[in-house]
Design an enzyme around this catalytic site. Structure first.
Site, PDB file in Angstrom:
ATOM      1  N   LYS A   1      50.374  46.293  47.985  1.00 30.59           N
ATOM      2  CA  LYS A   1      49.070  46.659  47.735  1.00 30.59           C
ATOM      3  C   LYS A   1      48.405  47.392  48.616  1.00 30.59           C
ATOM      4  CE  LYS A   1      44.509  44.962  45.955  1.00 30.59           C
ATOM      5  NZ  LYS A   1      43.528  43.937  45.792  1.00 30.59           N
TER       6      LYS A   1
ATOM      7  N   SER B   1      41.479  43.385  41.423  1.00 31.34           N
ATOM      8  CA  SER B   1      41.745  44.634  41.875  1.00 31.34           C
ATOM      9  C   SER B   1      43.139  44.974  42.209  1.00 31.34           C
ATOM     10  CB  SER B   1      41.007  44.813  43.303  1.00 31.34           C
ATOM     11  OG  SER B   1      41.547  43.874  44.313  1.00 31.34           O
TER      12      SER B   1
ATOM     13  N   SER C   1      41.578  38.637  42.469  1.00 30.35           N
ATOM     14  CA  SER C   1      42.293  40.017  42.418  1.00 30.35           C
ATOM     15  C   SER C   1      43.683  39.879  42.073  1.00 30.35           C
ATOM     16  CB  SER C   1      41.754  40.772  43.573  1.00 30.35           C
ATOM     17  OG  SER C   1      40.537  41.442  43.360  1.00 30.35           O
TER      18      SER C   1
END
Length: 485
Positions: A79, A154, A178
């Site tokens: 990420k 996210s 997330s």
């Protein structure tokens, strides 16, 4: 089945048995990305030259039978809010466009020590603020199961890349759901470890008392294998916990006969749609069929989780993001003529709409005259939520329920309605507020969109979560569906 859909465990076995070279695995992954990612849009940056170079070095070690590391030759995606030395890290924001870190995060150092191969950085909601990956400044990732649906957020890029077979595992971060929410939407496995289990050094901070890094994979055992490699106390992170037991795989495969599982009535209440309720009830029947004892309980403060979370998280974000001032690093406005203008313009132009909304909310909650009414009260609610879980865990081993109130929603459907978007966090935020571990695994589908089942555990008891999740997975999984995406 292409190599791209093989598990971490299977790829490791193939590499160690010299059935395939690490460079062949990495090349196959990049071929898959070239073929599929123009549609999925999960990657923000690729590191092909360095990845192939490392893979070829691992080929040489393989030839010499010097294959050290649990993840030797295994490709990974990270990420884009996790610092990677020498590779652009943007947090999917204009504010950090072009930022190339000069140091490595702790989790990346650990993964490099295990000889995993970094493929690239994955898309996300800007500064991890969002639940659909639509707040990214650069691109909108789609759900591999249905390209008209969001992948969640996210960590949407992290989930989509794993589901689409573009990496066997990825890392995400989870502040209020997330990792687990996009894992649920994309039909994969996502673990949010106990707060303090994984070092946050090198994770760009959103809400420091809530953030945790965790793995996303296509099956439960892979997830446990990856988590074992990234946990541990870290002198660079004072909140990392000195916990000695970092074995998460030894109980996988053990039966769950007699295990006591709590099903909170609030988790199947208002706001949870009928398809999700039905999938969870079917999951409960499977668990009972495996010998587990599932009983209804109450977590009475569940409904206060979202307002409490958004006050606390936004307050911490307003503090953490104050460092992006256009001077030391971050976007620097060319229109400013004074120092005051530089601060204002750099931040107003560099941050997106959702990030600015949360900074404003947090600044208001911390302001004189409102601190007691909002921030302090939210911290009291946080304590009540934690105490709810403590009471339940006196009598039960695990809590079960849906990961999200609904399956994935359509792209563009909720991006302009923040309150509706925030409501998707109903069942995930309490876990972060209480600092507990939570795992999401697939438990059903509706209209080709996956439904996630969440198991919540006692602090630092990830091992039990993996045990029960694995037993459920043997009765229900999406393994054969990924290759048809």
């Amino acid at each position: 089945m292409s190599i791209r859909y093989e598990s971490v465990e299977k790829l490791s076995e193939m590499i160690k048995n010299k059935e395939i070279k690490p460079s062949e695995v990495v090349k196959d992954i990049y071929d898959a990305i070239e073929e599929t990612d123009p549609t999925i849009k999960s990657f923000l940056a690729l590191d092909k030259e360095n990845a192939m170079k490392k893979a070829e070095e691992l080929d040489e070690l393989q030839a010499k039978d010097q294959m050290e590391g649990k993840l030797f030759g295994i490709p990974m995606g990270i990420k884009d809010n996790i610092i990677t030395e020498g590779l652009e890290t943007t947090c999917a924001s204009k504010m950090l466009e072009g930022f190339v870190p000069i140091y490595e995060s702790t989790v990346m150092n650990k993964l490099h020590d295990e000889n995993a191969v970094l493929i690239g950085k994955l898309n996300m909601d800007e500064f991890a603020m969002g639940g659909s990956t639509e707040t990214s400044y650069y691109k909108k990732t789609v759900n591999p199961f249905d390209h008209t649906a969001v992948p969640g957020g996210s960590s949407g890029g992290s989930a989509a890349a794993v589901a689409a077979g573009l990496v066997p595992f990825s890392l995400g971060s989870d502040t209020g759901g997330s990792i687990r929410q996009p894992a649920a939407y994309c039909g994969i496995v996502g673990m949010k470890p106990t707060y303090g289990r994984v070092s946050r050094f090198g994770l760009v901070a959103f809400a420091s008392s809530l953030d945790q890094i965790g793995p996303l994979t296509r099956n439960v055992k892979d997830n446990a294998i990856v988590l074992e490699t990234i946990v541990g106390e870290d002198k660079h992170d004072s909140t990392s916990a000195p916990v000695a037991d970092n074995d998460f795989t030894s109980d996988i495969g053990k039966d769950i006969r007699g295990m006591k599982i709590a099903l909170p009535k609030e988790y199947l209440g208002e706001g949870v749609n009928d398809e999700v309720k039905e999938a969870v009830r079917n999951a409960v029947e499977i668990l009972e069929g495996e010998g587990a004892i599932v009983e209804e309980v109450s977590l009475p403060n569940t409904g206060y989780g979202i307002p409490s979370y958004y006050v606390i998280a936004s307050s911490e974000a307003s503090s953490n993001l104050s460092r992006f001032d256009g001077i030391r690093y971050g976007f620097h406005s060319k229109e400013a003529n004074t120092l005051d203008e530089l601060y204002k313009l750099s931040r107003s132009e560099g941050f997106g709409k959702e990030v600015k909304r949360r900074i404003l909310l947090g600044t208001f909650a911390l302001s004189s005259g409102y601190y007691d009414a909002y921030y302090k009260k939210s911290q009291k609610v946080r304590t009540l939520i934690r105490q709810d879980f403590e009471r339940v865990f006196e009598d039960y081993d695990v809590v079960v329920g849906p990961t999200t109130p609904t399956p994935a929603f359509n792209l563009g459907e909720e991006i302009n309605d923040p309150l509706t978007m925030y409501a998707n966090d109903l069942l995930t935020t309490p876990v972060n507020l209480a600092g507990l571990p939570g795992i999401s695994i697939p438990c059903g589908q509706t209209n080709d969109r996956p439904i996630g089942l969440q198991f919540i555990g006692k602090p630092f008891d990830e091992k039990t979560l993996y045990r029960v999740a694995y037993q459920f997975e043997q009765q229900y999984n999406l393994h054969d569906q990924y290759q048809n995406l």
